[in-house]
Write a protein that holds these residues in place. Sequence first.
Motif, PDB file in Angstrom:
ATOM      1  N   ASP B  95       0.870  -1.177   0.000  1.00 36.90           N
ATOM      2  CA  ASP B  95       0.000   0.000   0.000  1.00 36.90           C
ATOM      3  C   ASP B  95       0.909   1.231   0.000  1.00 36.90           C
ATOM      4  O   ASP B  95       1.469   1.617   1.027  1.00 36.90           O
ATOM      5  N   ILE B  96       1.088   1.805  -1.171  1.00 37.50           N
ATOM      6  CA  ILE B  96       2.145   2.806  -1.358  1.00 37.50           C
ATOM      7  C   ILE B  96       1.661   4.229  -1.076  1.00 37.50           C
ATOM      8  O   ILE B  96       0.635   4.645  -1.603  1.00 37.50           O
ATOM      9  N   HIS B 118      11.193  11.361  -7.368  1.00 44.05           N
ATOM     10  CA  HIS B 118      10.119  10.783  -8.181  1.00 44.05           C
ATOM     11  C   HIS B 118      10.464   9.328  -8.455  1.00 44.05           C
ATOM     12  O   HIS B 118      11.572   9.020  -8.866  1.00 44.05           O
ATOM     13  N   GLY B 119       9.488   8.440  -8.265  1.00 43.34           N
ATOM     14  CA  GLY B 119       9.719   7.031  -8.582  1.00 43.34           C
ATOM     15  C   GLY B 119       8.488   6.428  -9.168  1.00 43.34           C
ATOM     16  O   GLY B 119       7.463   7.097  -9.326  1.00 43.34           O
ATOM     17  N   GLY B 120       8.593   5.156  -9.529  1.00 40.49           N
ATOM     18  CA  GLY B 120       7.440   4.458 -10.075  1.00 40.49           C
ATOM     19  C   GLY B 120       7.255   4.687 -11.560  1.00 40.49           C
ATOM     20  O   GLY B 120       6.398   4.085 -12.193  1.00 40.49           O
ATOM     21  N   ARG B 195       1.908   3.111   3.477  1.00 34.23           N
ATOM     22  CA  ARG B 195       1.012   3.963   4.260  1.00 34.23           C
ATOM     23  C   ARG B 195       1.264   3.842   5.751  1.00 34.23           C
ATOM     24  O   ARG B 195       0.881   4.720   6.516  1.00 34.23           O
ATOM     25  N   ASP B 196       1.916   2.748   6.166  1.00 36.04           N
ATOM     26  CA  ASP B 196       2.269   2.687   7.592  1.00 36.04           C
ATOM     27  C   ASP B 196       3.737   3.072   7.814  1.00 36.04           C
ATOM     28  O   ASP B 196       4.396   2.586   8.737  1.00 36.04           O
ATOM     29  N   SER B 200       9.931   0.042   1.483  1.00 35.80           N
ATOM     30  CA  SER B 200       9.820  -1.263   0.838  1.00 35.80           C
ATOM     31  C   SER B 200      10.469  -1.242  -0.543  1.00 35.80           C
ATOM     32  O   SER B 200      10.268  -0.318  -1.319  1.00 35.80           O
ATOM     33  N   VAL B 201      11.265  -2.270  -0.785  1.00 44.24           N
ATOM     34  CA  VAL B 201      11.943  -2.418  -2.080  1.00 44.24           C
ATOM     35  C   VAL B 201      10.949  -3.108  -3.008  1.00 44.24           C
ATOM     36  O   VAL B 201      10.899  -4.330  -3.091  1.00 44.24           O
TER      37      VAL B 201
END
Lengths: 295, 402
Positions: B95-96, B118-120, B195-196, B200-201
């Motif tokens: 959950d990004i 910026h990523g994704g 979100r928490d 995370s890779v």
Amino acid sequence: MSILIGSETRVLVQGATGAQARFDIRYCLDYGTVIVAGVTPGRGGESVEGVSVFNTVAAAVAATGANASAVYVPARGVKDAVHEAVEAGIGVLACFAENVPRHDAASAVAVARAAGVRMAGFNTNGMISPGRCKLGGIGGDRAAQVYAPGRIGVCSRSGGMSAEICWTLSRAGLGASTCISMGGDPIVGMRMAEVLRLFEADPETDACVIFGEPGGSHEIEVAEALRAGEIAKPVVALIAGQFQENYPAGVSFGHFSAMIRGDNDSASAKRRILSAAGARVAASLEEIPGLLRRG
Amino acid sequence: MKLLEHLAKDWLRARGLPVPEGRAAGTAEDAAAIARSLGGRVAVKALVAAGRRGKAGAVRIAGDENAARAAAVEIIGIEVAGQRVTQVYVESAVDIASEFYLSFGFGRLVPQIVVSRHGGIDIEAIAERDPSAIIRADIDPLRGLTNWQAAVLWDRAGIESCLIPAVATLTAKLYDAFRAADALMLEVNPLALTRDDALSVVGTMMEIDRNALFRHAEWQDLGLDDAGPGGRALNARERSVVAADRKFAGGAIRYTELDGDIALFVSGGGAGLLQHDLLLAAGGRPANHSDLSPTSTTDKPAALFDAMFANPNARGLLVGFNFLQLAPCDLMIEALLISIRRNGIDPLRFPIVVRLFGPREDEARRLASGMPGIRYLPHGASLAEAVREIVAAVNTVREGAG
């Protein structure tokens, strides 16, 4: 004067007891190179072609005053061999191993450069100052025939082409002040532009010949140095590998470093950029002497 | 050599890095079972060594095991970036909250790091949208990447202050992993903040160094993933050369088949490139490119000759060495003769031009003279002369056949 090596060079051979080292040591001695010691850990006390073998570089340097090393240690051990040579105070290295793991190559080159050590390779066949010294197998058994002494500085990304270029010079009545095979692996100890700056400062060098290939940015850096005026002596450039442009980018046909990845990587782009920077671009080996004589 | 996602992630996870749980599946049933054991939402991704799989429709988010099974059915068997998908990777969906970009690679002399807030999206897209958001730096291989150096980069990249310590620590650990894997490239995109508030890779691409496989038993048997021109699979002759290169000691041989009819046995990297150029300029069409580095036995050169003689399109052979310096000439002729005999080649009908000068040349000439038809050029003949000779000889053969 030549650059990097000369009659004062006292050569150490790391990995001296291996087959390729034995093969080259014989021809180096025949050529007149002063080989003062060999090093193979655990084989101290032996001798190769009459050259005494030590266990460590430090011991060999202390006993013989060696100041350059021909490194025959294979790819998986060569990083440590370079670190050892640099720590022992060796000033010039030729490293023959090819396909050296990239992280090892980066580490070895970094330690050499931080200490101001000049290193050819990885994947070089060495360097030669004709009539004075040859460091490594360069020239094989006919170094005197192929590499005539003269006033041209030669810097090649290919060991084989260093021989073809110098043989072409010899037959045209020209010769080399020093010829450096930089090495065909992706990370090498000296950038081509750095070698040319050494030739620029050498009073016994009048002009330079470079041999380039697709991939990497050595030739582009030479063009930048020419434009910046850091290199004022004439530079003749022979760039091979145009055929690769018939195939998709990312395919390697020879040296792993000779892989086209970007727009300025191809042989034709490099010719264009060098020519625009004032280099004389040769279409063939046979054109090189004429371009050098153009004055 | 690109590692498939499950291998790269297994490896990073084993080093304690925060990688989503996941496993590879070869069937839709396996995919469903993995989704069940992971619980919750999962991502089902085509397991191919290619980036931009999302765009290619090869990544699906599934809410439960049934959706995962359906996604796997849809993905397995399709083609992504020219590769047939035979496996999917099923991992817990993250959950990004925000996405960053991080990669390690090599520059001219040293490793380099690239980060962006910026990523994704592809780094190319970031460069287009906001070039100032891409921060690059060299890494000193003797010192590695420290936490504080990484912090400086992320600070310059403009991520929120409160994130910098954790992101910098993770970045330094990822560099250590990059080095320990002997990777040539490691891209983490996205490097996600969940979100928490955990890092995370999520996206990884890792290319490892074939030359360092001796240190990595875990990756030694991945098979032959090399590709020929245009990404085509290697043919039998190319595979046999790769196999011989691994099997025998000394030097290195490479062989890439092309669509011409003149086999090219060249060495020394650069000289081989020049000969290939010259052959085309002389109107010849190379049946292959090849490279051989110095070796002290006939095994590897003979294996290379075998491949050339086995190529049904080849009508002639140029053994076109530069002036040989590191190996004896007679060893090459010995290898040539071994291969001629075991392949039943008749050099009177299959022209073989040899330009080979250097150590033990006289012995090499003596050996070659025992095999009628081998044209060993006189000492001093140029590369261009050798090329003209083979082109003329093969033209004659072609006319005779036609």
